[in-house]
Design an enzyme around this catalytic site. Sequence first.
Site, PDB file in Angstrom:
ATOM      1  N   ILE A 156      33.616  39.125  -9.654  1.00  0.00           N
ATOM      2  CA  ILE A 156      32.979  38.763 -10.919  1.00  0.00           C
ATOM      3  C   ILE A 156      33.859  39.160 -12.096  1.00  0.00           C
ATOM      4  CG2 ILE A 156      31.003  39.182 -12.436  1.00  0.00           C
ATOM      5  CD1 ILE A 156      29.286  39.521  -9.917  1.00  0.00           C
ATOM      6  N   ARG A 232      25.290  47.609 -13.448  1.00  0.00           N
ATOM      7  CA  ARG A 232      24.129  48.410 -13.065  1.00  0.00           C
ATOM      8  C   ARG A 232      23.763  49.295 -14.254  1.00  0.00           C
ATOM      9  NH1 ARG A 232      23.618  45.239  -9.740  1.00  0.00           N
ATOM     10  NH2 ARG A 232      23.338  45.450  -7.487  1.00  0.00           N
ATOM     11  N   GLU A 261      14.234  48.663 -12.473  1.00  0.00           N
ATOM     12  CA  GLU A 261      14.029  47.232 -12.523  1.00  0.00           C
ATOM     13  C   GLU A 261      12.937  46.906 -13.554  1.00  0.00           C
ATOM     14  OE1 GLU A 261      15.425  44.402 -10.898  1.00  0.00           O
ATOM     15  OE2 GLU A 261      16.967  45.947 -10.742  1.00  0.00           O
ATOM     16  N   HIS A 281      17.339  41.719 -16.186  1.00  0.00           N
ATOM     17  CA  HIS A 281      18.091  41.649 -14.930  1.00  0.00           C
ATOM     18  C   HIS A 281      18.037  40.233 -14.349  1.00  0.00           C
ATOM     19  CE1 HIS A 281      19.386  43.808 -10.971  1.00  0.00           C
ATOM     20  NE2 HIS A 281      20.319  43.015 -11.480  1.00  0.00           N
TER      21      HIS A 281
END
Length: 314
Positions: A156, A232, A261, A281
């Site tokens: 990525i 993260r 989350e 997210h």
Amino acid sequence: MKLVIIEPLGVEQEKLLKMAEETLGNSLEIVYYDNRTTDTQTLIERGKDADIIAVSNLPLNKEVIEGCKNLKMLAVAFTGVDHIAMDACRERNIVVSNCAGYSNAAVSDLVFGLLISLYRNIIPCNEVVRKAGTKDGLVGFELEGKKFGVVGTGAIGSRVASIAKAFGCEVYAYSRTVKEIEGVNFVDLDTLLSTCDVVSLHVPLNNATKGLINSEKLSLMKKNSVLINTARGPVVDSQALADALNQGKIAGACVDVFEVEPPVDEDHPLLSAKNLIATPHIAFATKEALVKRAVIVFDNVKAFLAGKPQNVMK
């Protein structure tokens, strides 16, 4: 053998089960759950007879792993496995396979979507035009000519670097492993932070990266700089970032990930910070990426059943 899909994987149930059938045939029984739960006992009940469990980003703690007595494999429909009790899996020799690569395009797209939204004031522009307003006070910036820093040059990060070059940026990178990437200048982290107008994070969460971007590192950044975190949440000290934004030490931030989350508590320090765009997210979640992910999940299961597990996490 029994496969339990313990939570929805983002693909319509009928389509998902058809994909499973096409890849796995009748080689095992498949049980599908169409809702998420974080209750430990419920998760144990769902997985107690499973030989294989497919899971996305639902946390599976040690108690759940130990309660699933027949478990031999976890097919994790995610890149990171920091939500899995990996020590418990190692103790029981449970194979854990991930889905690295499925969201490379999706995450990279969001990096630039967030950045351009911030640079060009797209959200306030949308609001003001609906109130018969003008561009006054909303003139933004362009990417061409900016110094763009990438922290972590896995798949990525490398893709983000390539896109940044296409925008006409001068690209810098920091990574444990220095690669030969044309047009990318590899430097140490402090140099990157003090040099770049944009810093985009693409590292996994581990002991070395937790709190990587703290108040000390933020103090190195330029006042006109922007930090982007689609990696993260715990890689960044949220309070330190909120303080840096509110005190004008950096110009803005784009955050897709938090310590937990979503839903995120309303009193989270970043949600009231200045010049911040937050998303729940969603970087990995495009229609295309979720289908790619399901393909990898079932390919991983097929490989495990054939005695040749792939994409194994240690």
